[in-house]
Design an enzyme around this catalytic site. Structure first.
Site, PDB file in Angstrom:
ATOM      1  N   HIS A 156       0.880  -1.416   0.062  1.00 23.56           N
ATOM      2  CA  HIS A 156      -0.022  -0.106  -0.095  1.00 23.56           C
ATOM      3  C   HIS A 156       0.921   1.213  -0.268  1.00 23.56           C
ATOM      4  CE1 HIS A 156      -3.363  -2.655   1.232  1.00 23.56           C
ATOM      5  NE2 HIS A 156      -2.352  -3.287   1.973  1.00 23.56           N
ATOM      6  N   SER A 276      16.495  21.287 -14.137  1.00 26.25           N
ATOM      7  CA  SER A 276      15.375  22.090 -14.583  1.00 26.25           C
ATOM      8  C   SER A 276      15.977  23.535 -15.043  1.00 26.25           C
ATOM      9  CB  SER A 276      14.385  22.626 -13.450  1.00 26.25           C
ATOM     10  OG  SER A 276      13.817  23.722 -13.527  1.00 26.25           O
ATOM     11  N   LYS A 282      17.277  21.101  -8.929  1.00 28.57           N
ATOM     12  CA  LYS A 282      16.628  19.868  -9.431  1.00 28.57           C
ATOM     13  C   LYS A 282      17.357  18.841 -10.209  1.00 28.57           C
ATOM     14  CE  LYS A 282      12.875  19.060  -9.209  1.00 28.57           C
ATOM     15  NZ  LYS A 282      11.742  19.330  -9.956  1.00 28.57           N
ATOM     16  N   GLU A 289      10.749   8.345 -15.864  1.00 28.94           N
ATOM     17  CA  GLU A 289       9.518   8.667 -16.367  1.00 28.94           C
ATOM     18  C   GLU A 289       9.003   8.340 -17.603  1.00 28.94           C
ATOM     19  OE1 GLU A 289       9.542  12.434 -13.302  1.00 28.94           O
ATOM     20  OE2 GLU A 289      10.423  12.813 -15.249  1.00 28.94           O
TER      21      GLU A 289
END
Ligand code: ARG
Length: 476
Positions: A156, A276, A282, A289
């Site tokens: 979970h 970024s 970043k 992804e």
């Protein structure tokens, strides 16, 4: 009469817009079939000569013209024309422009069995490439198996129990083993010869399908011509399904690493992260992804491939041409994803300090604590309650479970808890080690199996070229 190779019954010519619409994405898909179309035609022509359906001299001329077309293709000068519809018509037209004997090469075959055979040969190579990618990714995962560093197992998405990096890596390895098994099984159906099925009903010419199978390295003959025609797209869908399941596995691994890196428990190498343009701090896991997103593409392609079959009656229908697109796209998305993930796995660094802190924060050893109390004599349900109460108290007092002593556990349970066993149970880096008792993973047999399949296709190609050379020597 239309100037198409099939133009006899037509008075007018097809519109350029029609040919553009029906071509396979502007010929780009069919261009990938050129080497397979040439190989298939070589085998077919050798068979026609052997069966005395065409003269040896004619066959020799066709084979030599096919070699010229192949040379042009390798040199990058063979131009595929949309006006000629597809790869088959392009190759045949090129051959016939070299020798009029080219007009006989389509005897006893249809483009329907021809394309079916071409695509199976393409898929065979694609499957071998995919297997190579899967095996290399497994090897990368295996390289993590020495890492007995703790690793958080979740259910979970909440901390569950401590395991090790190796334990996690082996779980992914085993999932990929099933992908390899599925691919191997699909291979046996892909590797069945549809050439000789004609358009849908076979042919009354005395063809020899055993001979073409041998030259093309097919493991079996797909017997019924109507089944051959109707199954166009089926093996493609099967290969896409294998790619889909593989990509879902890759997506899961990616999601794990994205999550761990978000928490600072893992860090991707600079080579496989991006920054970024606005936020200087970043470091983003972009390739992971994209793997996650591209698994969605595979889902779409699988739906596409199965839907194509759903609409068709028995026999050949041009709908099936679309399966070529779905299958090639599936390969093009899956194969590079395998190698991208492999590179990421080989360079990712885990952070044991952060992982241990996360395991403590999530009271990951509570189950082991309950088991230790149960082993000392309490019924498990009672031990579960005692351990749960300890967690509750720890949350209240801000204590870690590893800071609860054996004597506290003894008084909470009214049992004699062995201090050494207790210390081991509640410390996440110790508990995780016992998970390494699982059987080691091993892909050496699968490596051998795939190498054998690859060698078989190479042998068949060699045999075809030897037969061509023999005929051309004797035929002149
Ligand atoms: N380009 C076609 C395909 O991929 C080849 C077969 C065409 N056959 C036909 N009857 N139009 O399926």
């Amino acid at each position: 009469m239309s100037n198409m190779l099939w133009g006899g019954r037509f008075s007018g010519s097809p519109a350029a817009s029609l040919l553009s619409y029906t071509s396979s994405e502007g010929m780009s898909l069919d261009a990938r079939l050129i080497p397979y179309d040439i190989w298939g035609s070589r085998a077919h022509v050798l068979m026609l000569a052997r069966q005395k359906i065409i003269a040896k001299t004619e066959a020799a001329e066709i084979l030599s013209a096919l070699s010229s077309v192949e040379k042009q293709h390798l040199a990058g000068t063979f131009v595929m024309r949309e006006a000629l519809e597809d790869v088959h018509m392009n190759v045949e037209t090129a051959v016939t422009s070299i020798t009029q004997s080219g007009k006989k090469m389509h005897t006893a075959r249809s483009r329907n069995d021809q394309v079916n055979a071409d695509v199976r040969l393409f898929m065979r190579d694609a499957a071998i490439e995919l297997a190579g990618g899967l095996l290399s990714l497994q090897d990368a995962l295996f390289s993590l198996s020495g890492q007995n560093m703790p690793f958080p197992a979740y259910t979970h998405t909440q901390i569950a129990q401590p395991v090790t990096v190796s334990f996690w890596a082996k779980a992914q390895y085993d999932a990929l083993s099933r992908d390899l098994q599925r691919l191997y099984s699909a291979y046996s159906r892909i590797n069945s010869n549809p050439l000789g099925a004609g358009a849908v009903a076979g042919t009354t010419w005395p063809i020899d399908r055993n001979f073409t199978s041998k030259l093309l390295g097919f493991g079996s003959i797909q017997e019924n011509p109507m089944d051959c025609s109707s199954s166009r797209g089926e093996m493609e869908a099967e290969l896409i399904s294998v790619c889909l399941q593989t990509m879902l596995h890759l997506s899961r691994i990616s999601e794990d690493l994205i999550f761990l890196s978000a928490q600072g428990m893992a860090e991707l190498s600079d080579s496989y992260s991006t920054g970024s343009a606005l936020m200087p701090q970043k470091k983003n896991p972009d390739p992971l992804e994209l793997i996650r997103a591209r698994s969605g593409r595979l889902l779409g392609l699988a739906v596409h491939a199965y839907s194509i079959q759903k609409g068709m009656p028995s026999g050949y229908n041009l709908d099936s041409q679309e399966s070529k697109y779905a299958m090639m796209q599936a390969f093009d998305n899956t194969h590079p994803s395998l190698s991208m993930l492999r590179e990421i796995i080989l360079t990712v660094k885990f952070n044991p300090k952060k992982i241990l802190a996360e395991l403590e924060r999530g009271f990951a050893c509570a189950t082991e604590a309950a088991d230790t109390i149960a082993k000392a004599g309490a019924p498990f349900r009672q031990a579960h309650e005692i351990s749960g109460k300890m967690v509750k108290d720890c949350i209240k007092s801000g204590k870690k479970l590893s800071e609860v002593s054996a004597s506290e556990a003894s008084s909470a349970s009214g049992l004699k808890i062995n201090p050494a066993a207790w210390a081991e149970a509640v410390s996440p880096d110790k508990t995780s080690r016992m998970h390494d008792l699982i059987k080691p993973s091993d892909n050496s047999q699968q490596k051998k199996d795939w190498a054998q399949l690859k060698a078989k296709t190479e042998d068949a190609k060699k045999l075809t070229m030897e037969e061509c050379a023999k005929l051309m020597k004797g035929g002149k």
